[in-house]
Design a protein around this motif. Structure first.
Motif, PDB file in Angstrom:
ATOM      1  N   ASN A   1       0.828  -1.207   0.000  1.00  8.18           N
ATOM      2  CA  ASN A   1       0.000   0.000   0.000  1.00  8.18           C
ATOM      3  C   ASN A   1       0.867   1.265   0.000  1.00  8.18           C
ATOM      4  O   ASN A   1       0.571   2.236  -0.707  1.00  8.18           O
ATOM      5  CB  ASN A   1      -0.921  -0.013   1.210  1.00  8.18           C
ATOM      6  N   ARG A   2       1.945   1.234   0.778  1.00  6.61           N
ATOM      7  CA  ARG A   2       2.849   2.389   0.784  1.00  6.61           C
ATOM      8  C   ARG A   2       3.542   2.566  -0.557  1.00  6.61           C
ATOM      9  O   ARG A   2       3.895   3.686  -0.939  1.00  6.61           O
ATOM     10  CB  ARG A   2       3.896   2.218   1.886  1.00  6.61           C
ATOM     11  N   TRP A   3       3.746   1.484  -1.254  1.00  6.68           N
ATOM     12  CA  TRP A   3       4.378   1.544  -2.578  1.00  6.68           C
ATOM     13  C   TRP A   3       3.522   2.321  -3.573  1.00  6.68           C
ATOM     14  O   TRP A   3       4.038   2.885  -4.545  1.00  6.68           O
ATOM     15  CB  TRP A   3       4.605   0.108  -3.070  1.00  6.68           C
ATOM     16  N   ASN A   4       2.195   2.365  -3.327  1.00  5.04           N
ATOM     17  CA  ASN A   4       1.305   3.059  -4.258  1.00  5.04           C
ATOM     18  C   ASN A   4       1.703   4.518  -4.467  1.00  5.04           C
ATOM     19  O   ASN A   4       1.707   5.018  -5.606  1.00  5.04           O
ATOM     20  CB  ASN A   4      -0.145   3.001  -3.745  1.00  5.04           C
ATOM     21  N   GLN A   5       2.033   5.237  -3.376  1.00  3.86           N
ATOM     22  CA  GLN A   5       2.295   6.670  -3.496  1.00  3.86           C
ATOM     23  C   GLN A   5       3.510   6.980  -4.371  1.00  3.86           C
ATOM     24  O   GLN A   5       3.387   7.740  -5.344  1.00  3.86           O
ATOM     25  CB  GLN A   5       2.449   7.299  -2.111  1.00  3.86           C
ATOM     26  N   PRO A   6       4.724   6.408  -4.097  1.00  3.10           N
ATOM     27  CA  PRO A   6       5.848   6.727  -4.974  1.00  3.10           C
ATOM     28  C   PRO A   6       5.648   6.235  -6.404  1.00  3.10           C
ATOM     29  O   PRO A   6       6.131   6.867  -7.355  1.00  3.10           O
ATOM     30  CB  PRO A   6       7.035   6.033  -4.295  1.00  3.10           C
ATOM     31  N   PHE A   7       4.956   5.134  -6.579  1.00  2.89           N
ATOM     32  CA  PHE A   7       4.766   4.617  -7.932  1.00  2.89           C
ATOM     33  C   PHE A   7       3.877   5.545  -8.754  1.00  2.89           C
ATOM     34  O   PHE A   7       4.228   5.926  -9.871  1.00  2.89           O
ATOM     35  CB  PHE A   7       4.144   3.218  -7.851  1.00  2.89           C
ATOM     36  N   TYR A   8       2.720   5.927  -8.193  1.00  2.89           N
ATOM     37  CA  TYR A   8       1.811   6.789  -8.954  1.00  2.89           C
ATOM     38  C   TYR A   8       2.355   8.214  -9.064  1.00  2.89           C
ATOM     39  O   TYR A   8       2.109   8.910 -10.067  1.00  2.89           O
ATOM     40  CB  TYR A   8       0.424   6.775  -8.313  1.00  2.89           C
ATOM     41  N   ASP A   9       3.103   8.652  -8.048  1.00  3.86           N
ATOM     42  CA  ASP A   9       3.729   9.971  -8.169  1.00  3.86           C
ATOM     43  C   ASP A   9       4.791   9.966  -9.264  1.00  3.86           C
ATOM     44  O   ASP A   9       4.949  10.961 -10.000  1.00  3.86           O
ATOM     45  CB  ASP A   9       4.360  10.382  -6.835  1.00  3.86           C
ATOM     46  N   ALA A  10       5.544   8.862  -9.410  1.00  2.73           N
ATOM     47  CA  ALA A  10       6.524   8.749 -10.497  1.00  2.73           C
ATOM     48  C   ALA A  10       5.817   8.795 -11.848  1.00  2.73           C
ATOM     49  O   ALA A  10       6.315   9.402 -12.811  1.00  2.73           O
ATOM     50  CB  ALA A  10       7.327   7.457 -10.341  1.00  2.73           C
ATOM     51  N   LEU A  11       4.651   8.155 -11.936  1.00  2.00           N
ATOM     52  CA  LEU A  11       3.884   8.225 -13.176  1.00  2.00           C
ATOM     53  C   LEU A  11       3.425   9.654 -13.457  1.00  2.00           C
ATOM     54  O   LEU A  11       3.512  10.151 -14.599  1.00  2.00           O
ATOM     55  CB  LEU A  11       2.666   7.306 -13.084  1.00  2.00           C
TER      56      LEU A  11
ATOM     57  N   ARG B   1       4.853  12.377 -12.523  1.00  3.39           N
ATOM     58  CA  ARG B   1       6.006  13.208 -12.882  1.00  3.39           C
ATOM     59  C   ARG B   1       6.644  12.767 -14.190  1.00  3.39           C
ATOM     60  O   ARG B   1       7.566  13.404 -14.676  1.00  3.39           O
ATOM     61  CB  ARG B   1       7.066  13.136 -11.774  1.00  3.39           C
ATOM     62  N   ARG B   2       6.201  11.625 -14.741  1.00  5.21           N
ATOM     63  CA  ARG B   2       6.818  11.026 -15.932  1.00  5.21           C
ATOM     64  C   ARG B   2       8.310  10.763 -15.694  1.00  5.21           C
ATOM     65  O   ARG B   2       9.155  10.979 -16.554  1.00  5.21           O
ATOM     66  CB  ARG B   2       6.619  11.917 -17.158  1.00  5.21           C
ATOM     67  N   ASP B   3       8.615  10.249 -14.467  1.00  2.00           N
ATOM     68  CA  ASP B   3       9.999   9.986 -14.067  1.00  2.00           C
ATOM     69  C   ASP B   3      10.285   8.509 -14.335  1.00  2.00           C
ATOM     70  O   ASP B   3       9.929   7.624 -13.556  1.00  2.00           O
ATOM     71  CB  ASP B   3      10.179  10.305 -12.579  1.00  2.00           C
ATOM     72  N   MET B   4      10.970   8.217 -15.489  1.00  3.08           N
ATOM     73  CA  MET B   4      11.209   6.846 -15.907  1.00  3.08           C
ATOM     74  C   MET B   4      12.085   6.094 -14.915  1.00  3.08           C
ATOM     75  O   MET B   4      11.826   4.932 -14.589  1.00  3.08           O
ATOM     76  CB  MET B   4      11.852   6.825 -17.293  1.00  3.08           C
ATOM     77  N   ALA B   5      13.158   6.705 -14.418  1.00  2.84           N
ATOM     78  CA  ALA B   5      14.077   6.029 -13.493  1.00  2.84           C
ATOM     79  C   ALA B   5      13.345   5.627 -12.207  1.00  2.84           C
ATOM     80  O   ALA B   5      13.480   4.487 -11.724  1.00  2.84           O
ATOM     81  CB  ALA B   5      15.259   6.942 -13.173  1.00  2.84           C
ATOM     82  N   ALA B   6      12.586   6.546 -11.674  1.00  2.00           N
ATOM     83  CA  ALA B   6      11.839   6.229 -10.454  1.00  2.00           C
ATOM     84  C   ALA B   6      10.776   5.168 -10.738  1.00  2.00           C
ATOM     85  O   ALA B   6      10.514   4.279  -9.913  1.00  2.00           O
ATOM     86  CB  ALA B   6      11.182   7.487  -9.888  1.00  2.00           C
ATOM     87  N   PHE B   7      10.162   5.231 -11.907  1.00  2.00           N
ATOM     88  CA  PHE B   7       9.150   4.256 -12.301  1.00  2.00           C
ATOM     89  C   PHE B   7       9.737   2.839 -12.346  1.00  2.00           C
ATOM     90  O   PHE B   7       9.171   1.892 -11.803  1.00  2.00           O
ATOM     91  CB  PHE B   7       8.583   4.644 -13.664  1.00  2.00           C
ATOM     92  N   LEU B   8      10.924   2.705 -12.984  1.00  2.00           N
ATOM     93  CA  LEU B   8      11.565   1.394 -13.069  1.00  2.00           C
ATOM     94  C   LEU B   8      12.002   0.886 -11.700  1.00  2.00           C
ATOM     95  O   LEU B   8      11.893  -0.302 -11.392  1.00  2.00           O
ATOM     96  CB  LEU B   8      12.772   1.463 -14.015  1.00  2.00           C
ATOM     97  N   HIS B   9      12.479   1.794 -10.857  1.00  2.00           N
ATOM     98  CA  HIS B   9      12.884   1.402  -9.513  1.00  2.00           C
ATOM     99  C   HIS B   9      11.688   0.871  -8.715  1.00  2.00           C
ATOM    100  O   HIS B   9      11.793  -0.148  -8.007  1.00  2.00           O
ATOM    101  CB  HIS B   9      13.504   2.600  -8.786  1.00  2.00           C
ATOM    102  N   GLN B  10      10.571   1.530  -8.852  1.00  2.00           N
ATOM    103  CA  GLN B  10       9.381   1.089  -8.130  1.00  2.00           C
ATOM    104  C   GLN B  10       8.855  -0.255  -8.647  1.00  2.00           C
ATOM    105  O   GLN B  10       8.284  -1.037  -7.894  1.00  2.00           O
ATOM    106  CB  GLN B  10       8.275   2.147  -8.211  1.00  2.00           C
ATOM    107  N   LEU B  11       9.097  -0.534  -9.944  1.00  2.00           N
ATOM    108  CA  LEU B  11       8.734  -1.851 -10.465  1.00  2.00           C
ATOM    109  C   LEU B  11       9.564  -2.945  -9.806  1.00  2.00           C
ATOM    110  O   LEU B  11       9.053  -4.037  -9.499  1.00  2.00           O
ATOM    111  CB  LEU B  11       8.917  -1.896 -11.978  1.00  2.00           C
TER     112      LEU B  11
END
Length: 608
Positions: A65-75, A77-87
């Motif tokens: 559930n906590r993972w939801n916030q950084p993942f959707y915030d990365a989306l 912001r269109r931040d690819m590096a953060a998006f891949l890290h969250q995956l």
């Protein structure tokens, strides 16, 4: 016809009107059964293990559930590096949850297995206590179809209890885990109404509780009739299965009497009652679905609707909104456990009632008719068998010997006769201790265990050798003795089949079955034998062979033959007569409750 009337009187039931016990008494009964089970420690450790797995899973759900916030915030912001890290973070959390879910499934199945083992073994143990199965069979409706209660109902109760118990535990742990998360997330929610700001601490927690509580209340109101309907269905299913078994066991007679049409009609009637019960259940389930499905569709948008005012006011980000929605769904899902399982809970309640009341009835059969007169039993030091003013009570009067004081000495052979309907089989059952109601005293020979030979012999499934070595015998006989005895009763052809397994009651004719029962009797070599009309149906040659075998093999054995009295007077030189006293005080029906077990002492009994 007279014999049929006597048989009907002999199996006169003890009427028992079973009143439903309370939920507390039913749960306490099952708890006692599990506490005394040899697998209780295994069940306990498995329960501890599944609790640990569920706690670990809830921790993983909080992390997810906590993972939801950084993942959707990365989306956002269109931040690819953060998006891949969250995956990658998601893969690690999901992998751990996958292992935990598989472990939970395995433990769930093992708990089901052990729980069924404990319940069914306990019921079988209670049912097979001396004379209990007989007494229960004569105890009214609660004794009908015990096989279904021990096999199907116990299995179903084990499955439902495991699934509902694990689900409830999981929901409680998730609720505790996410209430704090949801409270923290919604603590900053501020509503702006006409220039006024309004903060409600734990706003989404209260919303989830109100939403789920309303749904649970409505679901219970609509789904509660399913408890009674499910119980009724299981009763109807048992009756249909019993009818089918009865037809299957009598296919020869049905074919000879051309009774297929009548059998089909009766089976159709039983099937109709089952279908009617199922139809009522389906109607109730459809009514319940209107409630649960309506709330299910509303739940799709409910958390977003609850949090949307704060999101549109700009107080939380999109990632924060999704995190709040995820926490709301977890809390609501935990609170929805009752709604989602109302049908299963009703089914569990009905099954618990059937299994627990059956087990309670097994205990209560030992104290039935405490208010009735009972026959006194004792032992005679001189080794004789005595009847002192013995009266065997039934609802139609009392069966008794014409002589009030009777003493039978070791080695005597006595013929006990009586008119049809006099109660000969009841008298036989009273001596065996199966029918204790009446008055007077039966004195058994001290140190001896009489062998009782019923009208219809019982052969356990197995080899012929196992049948002949059935309980209460001395050391197993050798093949030569077995073959000699079989030959003496006209069954010499079976000597080559000693180690062959078969359903012997199906392979042998009626006379052959009775002859085999007497061959088994001779191999046991008892000192006392009491027979209930087992000789009455023999033809002349078979009876002569059996009597000759008994004369040779059991010369010092006391034999009491209860029957019609048309046998060899030389073999049975002494005769006694059973008479029916219709004017004596009869056995009254008794009403007992299938609930808490009443203590046997009269002073402690509950007033009826």
């Amino acid at each position: 016809m007279a014999d049929q009337l006597e048989n009907a009187a002999a199996v006169q039931q003890v009427t028992v009107a079973v009143e439903a016990s309370s939920l507390h008494e039913q749960v306490a009964t099952i708890r006692r059964a599990l506490t005394g089970s040899p697998v209780r420690k295994t069940l306990l450790w498995m329960s501890v293990g599944i609790m640990a797995v569920i706690i670990a899973t809830s921790i993983g759900q909080v992390l997810l559930n906590r993972w939801n916030q950084p993942f959707y915030d990365a989306l956002a912001r269109r931040d690819m590096a953060a998006f891949l890290h969250q995956l990658l973070v998601f893969a690690a959390i999901a992998g751990g949850l996958l292992v935990l879910n598989i472990g939970q499934t395995w433990l769930n199945q093992m708990i089901r297995l052990r729980l069924r083992e404990a319940l069914t073994a306990d019921l079988i143990d209670q049912w097979m206590r001396p004379a209990r199965a007989f007494r229960l069979a004569n105890a009214g409706a609660i004794g009908v179809n015990p096989d279904q209660r021990m096999q199907q109902d116990a299995a179903h109760l084990s499955d439902l209890s495991t699934d509902l118990g694990v689900g409830l535990l999981q929901s409680c742990i998730l609720l505790v885990s996410f209430v704090g998360v949801l409270w923290e997330l919604s603590s900053g929610f501020v509503f702006h109404i006409g220039g006024t700001s309004l903060a409600i601490p734990g706003y989404m927690v209260w919303a989830a509780i109100l939403y789920a509580g309303t749904a649970s209340w409505l679901s219970w109101l609509v789904g509660r009739p399913l408890i009674r309907l499910n119980s009724d269905r299981y009763t109807r299913e048992a009756e249909l299965r019993s009818s089918m078994v009865r037809v299957n066991e009598n296919v020869d007679a049905i074919a000879l009497y051309h009774g297929e049409a009548d059998a089909r009609r009766r089976l159709g009637l039983d099937l109709g009652t089952v279908l009617g019960a199922m139809r009522r259940i389906y109607t109730a389930q459809i009514n319940l679905s209107w409630v649960t499905d309506t709330y299910g569709w509303i739940t799709v948008v409910a958390p977003i609707l609850v949090a949307s005012p704060v999101y549109f006011s700009g107080d939380i980000s999109f990632g924060g909104l999704m995190m709040a929605v995820g926490a709301f769904n977890q809390v609501h899902s935990s609170l929805r456990w009752f709604i989602n399982n109302i049908g299963s809970i009703a089914d569990w309640r009905a099954t618990l009632m059937r299994v627990a009341d059956f087990r309670i009835a097994l205990d209560e059969t030992d104290v039935l008719h405490d208010m009735e007169r009972r026959i006194a039993f004792g032992e005679n030091a001189n080794g004789s068998l005595t009847f002192e003013k013995l009266e065997v009570a039934s609802r139609e009067g009392c069966a008794k010997l014409a002589d009030q004081h009777v003493e039978i000495h070791p080695g005597e052979r006595v013929m006990i006769t009586g008119d049809p309907g006099a109660g000969k089989t009841l008298f036989f059952r009273a001596i065996a201790g199966l029918w204790p109601w009446g008055s007077g005293r039966i004195g058994l020979p001290a140190g001896e265990t009489p062998i009782f030979v019923p009208r219809v012999p019982y052969f356990p499934a197995g080899t012929l050798r196992e049948v002949l070595d059935h309980p209460n015998g001395i050391a197993p006989a050798n093949d030569a003795d077995i073959s000699a005895v079989l030959a003496e009763v006209g069954l010499g052809r079976l000597s080559s089949s000693l180690d062959r397994s078969a359903r012997w009651e199906h392979e042998l004719g009626d006379d052959e079955q009775r002859s085999l029962a007497f061959a088994r009797l001779a191999l046991r070599q008892p000192k006392w034998v009491i027979i209930d009309e087992a000789m009455d149906a023999f033809d002349g040659p078979s009876l002569r062979r059996v009597l000759s075998m008994l004369e040779k093999r059991l010369p010092g054995t006391a034999i009491l033959n209860i029957g019609r009295g048309q046998h060899n007077n030389h073999f049975f030189p002494r005769a006694l007569t059973i008479v029916k006293d219709s004017g004596a005080q009869a056995l009254k029906p008794v009403r007992v409750r299938a609930g808490a077990i009443d203590p046997p002492p009269a002073a402690a009994r509950r007033k009826k």
